[in-house]
Write an enzyme that holds these catalytic residues in place. Sequence first.
Site, PDB file in Angstrom:
ATOM      1  CB  SER A 232      -8.629  63.458 -10.419  1.00  0.00           C
ATOM      2  OG  SER A 232      -8.555  62.218 -11.062  1.00  0.00           O
TER       3      SER A 232
HETATM    4  N1  SAH Z   1      -3.652  61.199 -13.867  1.00  0.00           N
HETATM    5  C1  SAH Z   1      -4.079  62.037 -14.959  1.00  0.00           C
HETATM    6  C2  SAH Z   1      -5.572  61.961 -15.234  1.00  0.00           C
HETATM    7  C3  SAH Z   1      -5.900  60.715 -15.895  1.00  0.00           C
HETATM    8  S1  SAH Z   1      -7.483  60.537 -16.639  1.00  0.00           S
HETATM    9  C4  SAH Z   1      -3.669  63.480 -14.756  1.00  0.00           C
HETATM   10  O1  SAH Z   1      -3.092  63.793 -13.719  1.00  0.00           O
HETATM   11  O2  SAH Z   1      -3.897  64.276 -15.660  1.00  0.00           O
HETATM   12  C5  SAH Z   1      -7.325  58.810 -16.938  1.00  0.00           C
HETATM   13  C6  SAH Z   1      -6.365  58.448 -18.044  1.00  0.00           C
HETATM   14  O3  SAH Z   1      -6.288  57.031 -18.087  1.00  0.00           O
HETATM   15  C7  SAH Z   1      -6.801  58.909 -19.414  1.00  0.00           C
HETATM   16  O4  SAH Z   1      -5.811  59.714 -19.980  1.00  0.00           O
HETATM   17  C8  SAH Z   1      -6.982  57.591 -20.179  1.00  0.00           C
HETATM   18  O5  SAH Z   1      -6.627  57.686 -21.542  1.00  0.00           O
HETATM   19  C9  SAH Z   1      -6.063  56.661 -19.432  1.00  0.00           C
HETATM   20  N2  SAH Z   1      -6.318  55.232 -19.591  1.00  0.00           N
HETATM   21  C10 SAH Z   1      -7.510  54.599 -19.726  1.00  0.00           C
HETATM   22  N3  SAH Z   1      -7.323  53.273 -19.872  1.00  0.00           N
HETATM   23  C11 SAH Z   1      -5.982  53.055 -19.820  1.00  0.00           C
HETATM   24  C12 SAH Z   1      -5.170  51.880 -19.913  1.00  0.00           C
HETATM   25  N4  SAH Z   1      -5.676  50.672 -20.104  1.00  0.00           N
HETATM   26  N5  SAH Z   1      -3.825  52.039 -19.820  1.00  0.00           N
HETATM   27  C13 SAH Z   1      -3.265  53.269 -19.638  1.00  0.00           C
HETATM   28  N6  SAH Z   1      -3.988  54.417 -19.560  1.00  0.00           N
HETATM   29  C14 SAH Z   1      -5.333  54.305 -19.644  1.00  0.00           C
END
Ligand code: SAH
Length: 206
Positions: A52
């Site tokens: 983000s």
């Molecule tokens: N917090 C992260 C950014 C995350 S982007 C950072 O600091 O880099 C959102 C993430 O959520 C992605 O990597 C995606 O693969 C994950 N995601 C999506 N659905 C999910 C689920 N059901 N369980 C766990 N992770 C999930």
Amino acid sequence: MVRQIRAYGVTNEAVLAAMARVRRHRFIPEAYRGPGDYGDHPSPIGFGQTISQPYIVAYMTERLRVRPGMKVLEVGTGSGYQAAVLATMGAEVYTIEIIPELAEHARKVLAAEGFSQVRVRTGDGYEGWPEAAPFDGIIVTCAPPEIPRKLVEQLAEGGRMVLPVGPSGGTQDLITLRKEGGELVKEDVLPVRFVPMVPGSSRPAR
Ligand code: SAH
């Protein structure tokens, strides 16, 4: 980057100090690194996912009201950056990522940057992390269509949950909730745009 976040209204000094300290570029896979790594926009990390925008990371961290020793569950580890910010503030961090390659990347970078105490699980965030529950804070960095029931169950009384809720493809509401007497009380809402929380083996709660 921190000056910009402050200008946008994040005032918590512990959050700003943590954001100044964690080396954001290290969490961006090398192929995606560039001069914009500290700009106020999302950064790609592969697999169609992004870290983000720094302001949103700071805003969510501030709303969670992190205190040292607080047990926090993050859903959507991605690069591991948000987990590192939480750990820098003294939180005991548990984080779940559904894409195995990203979970592996995050594990490596977190260890290399001195955050080997962060626990990373490859799995479906809709399940939460029952063995480690209850959590004083839960932060979800992908957007489920509705508030996942199991995550609410795993939130401690008095704990806060910060998550974007809404349809994929559109804007979502970034909601801050507090559990009081078993009920969720809404504290704050901000319109945002996140990647969807994809259903794993389980179904989202209704
Ligand atoms: N917090 C992260 C950014 C995350 S982007 C950072 O600091 O880099 C959102 C993430 O959520 C992605 O990597 C995606 O693969 C994950 N995601 C999506 N659905 C999910 C689920 N059901 N369980 C766990 N992770 C999930």
